[in-house]
Design a protein around this motif. Sequence first.
Motif, mmCIF file in Angstrom:
data_model
loop_
_atom_site.group_PDB
_atom_site.id
_atom_site.type_symbol
_atom_site.label_atom_id
_atom_site.label_comp_id
_atom_site.label_asym_id
_atom_site.label_seq_id
_atom_site.Cartn_x
_atom_site.Cartn_y
_atom_site.Cartn_z
ATOM 1 N N GLY A 33 0.823 -1.209 0.000
ATOM 2 C CA GLY A 33 0.000 0.000 0.000
ATOM 3 C C GLY A 33 0.845 1.241 0.000
ATOM 4 O O GLY A 33 0.980 1.916 1.038
ATOM 5 N N ALA A 34 1.421 1.606 -1.109
ATOM 6 C CA ALA A 34 2.243 2.807 -1.230
ATOM 7 C C ALA A 34 2.033 3.416 -2.598
ATOM 8 O O ALA A 34 1.830 2.707 -3.592
ATOM 9 N N SER A 47 -0.419 21.104 -9.050
ATOM 10 C CA SER A 47 -0.900 19.949 -9.814
ATOM 11 C C SER A 47 -0.261 18.701 -9.218
ATOM 12 O O SER A 47 0.840 18.747 -8.649
ATOM 13 N N LEU A 48 -0.983 17.559 -9.371
ATOM 14 C CA LEU A 48 -0.545 16.294 -8.796
ATOM 15 C C LEU A 48 -0.501 15.221 -9.879
ATOM 16 O O LEU A 48 -1.342 15.215 -10.789
ATOM 17 N N ALA A 49 0.461 14.303 -9.734
ATOM 18 C CA ALA A 49 0.528 13.096 -10.566
ATOM 19 C C ALA A 49 0.847 11.953 -9.629
ATOM 20 O O ALA A 49 1.869 11.971 -8.928
ATOM 21 N N VAL A 50 -0.031 10.938 -9.584
ATOM 22 C CA VAL A 50 0.095 9.846 -8.617
ATOM 23 C C VAL A 50 0.128 8.523 -9.381
ATOM 24 O O VAL A 50 -0.623 8.321 -10.350
ATOM 25 N N THR A 51 0.976 7.614 -8.895
ATOM 26 C CA THR A 51 1.030 6.266 -9.467
ATOM 27 C C THR A 51 1.245 5.263 -8.354
ATOM 28 O O THR A 51 1.937 5.538 -7.369
ATOM 29 N N ASP A 52 0.630 4.101 -8.557
ATOM 30 C CA ASP A 52 0.852 2.998 -7.631
ATOM 31 C C ASP A 52 1.711 1.913 -8.281
ATOM 32 O O ASP A 52 1.833 0.813 -7.761
ATOM 33 N N GLY A 53 2.293 2.229 -9.431
ATOM 34 C CA GLY A 53 3.111 1.295 -10.177
ATOM 35 C C GLY A 53 2.360 0.628 -11.311
ATOM 36 O O GLY A 53 2.977 0.185 -12.278
ATOM 37 N N GLN A 134 3.440 7.533 -19.843
ATOM 38 C CA GLN A 134 4.248 8.754 -19.827
ATOM 39 C C GLN A 134 4.278 9.360 -18.423
ATOM 40 O O GLN A 134 5.329 9.825 -17.967
ATOM 41 N N THR A 135 3.116 9.345 -17.739
ATOM 42 C CA THR A 135 3.070 9.887 -16.372
ATOM 43 C C THR A 135 3.962 9.085 -15.442
ATOM 44 O O THR A 135 4.726 9.639 -14.640
ATOM 45 N N ILE A 136 3.890 7.751 -15.540
ATOM 46 C CA ILE A 136 4.742 6.906 -14.695
ATOM 47 C C ILE A 136 6.218 7.150 -15.028
ATOM 48 O O ILE A 136 7.066 7.209 -14.130
ATOM 49 N N SER A 137 6.518 7.261 -16.321
ATOM 50 C CA SER A 137 7.899 7.498 -16.731
ATOM 51 C C SER A 137 8.415 8.837 -16.189
ATOM 52 O O SER A 137 9.564 8.938 -15.737
ATOM 53 N N GLU A 138 7.574 9.878 -16.234
ATOM 54 C CA GLU A 138 7.973 11.177 -15.692
ATOM 55 C C GLU A 138 8.235 11.099 -14.189
ATOM 56 O O GLU A 138 9.206 11.699 -13.675
#
Length: 281
Positions: A33-34, A47-53, A134-138
């Motif tokens: 859970g991260a 602005s926010l960009a969130v990823t859980d993988g 692209q978001t995950i890569s950034e």
Amino acid sequence: MAATTPAAAPRHSCAKLSVAVEDPKAAAAAGGGAVFVRATWLPTRFSLAVTDGAGAWVADASDAEVRLRAEQWDQPVAEYLALADRYLAFHQPDSTYSFHDAGKGNRRLSWTFEKQGTKLEWRWKLQPSPNAQQTISEILDFLMDANIRLSEEVVRKTQSFDKLKQEAEKCLQQSERFNNEKAEFEQATFSKFVAVLNSKKTKLRQLRDKVAELESADKPPKEEEEENSTDRTEQFEGGSDKEASVNDEPSETGSGDHHSSPEKSAATSQGRGRGRKRAKK
């Protein structure tokens, strides 16, 4: 024409937040859970960009939305953004983070904080990223760049620390050498001072002995002269008394002194003649 002020440069942050999950089994299979939250901060919005993988979600808080949220919490915009930055740029152990499904593929990111003894919760709704890869890569690129910068900073700090340590050791060695040289100098100076002092004492002692010798050499002759003069006077006075007593006292036999002077004999004969004249009368 009014001069335009340059726009403030955006500031970026990225934090790994431990969040509560709806399905612990699915979260464990996905890696726990991260989530990673990358934020871009501006003076009046963020602005926010969130990823859980596995997926990625984004949110763009406009100036109007931020101002409306700040008014709802009775806060200035700057204070509202500073508080959001505190909880999204760094994981706060006393806060409870969650990242739950909000329907239609959306997610809701929330975190708690305390204000004046009251536990409050902020929430922001995120939409699926138009280009998740692209978001995950950034986000990963930002993390890698940050990691490289931190590694370089650690290397610089380590090198600086080693350099300071070497300089400190050199300073310590120089200090010890200076202390030794100072002790040797003080010892040498003290020895020279003692030698000069002893020499002066010896010189003073010699001068004192010389003065004493001169005084003793001048004093005895005067004392001898005084003693000799006294003895001569006593001898002279003693001799005159004896002579006076011998010449003045007649001998018991009635005979005059053979060594008496003619004047004394004449005086004696005259005395006798007068005695005879008185007897004839």
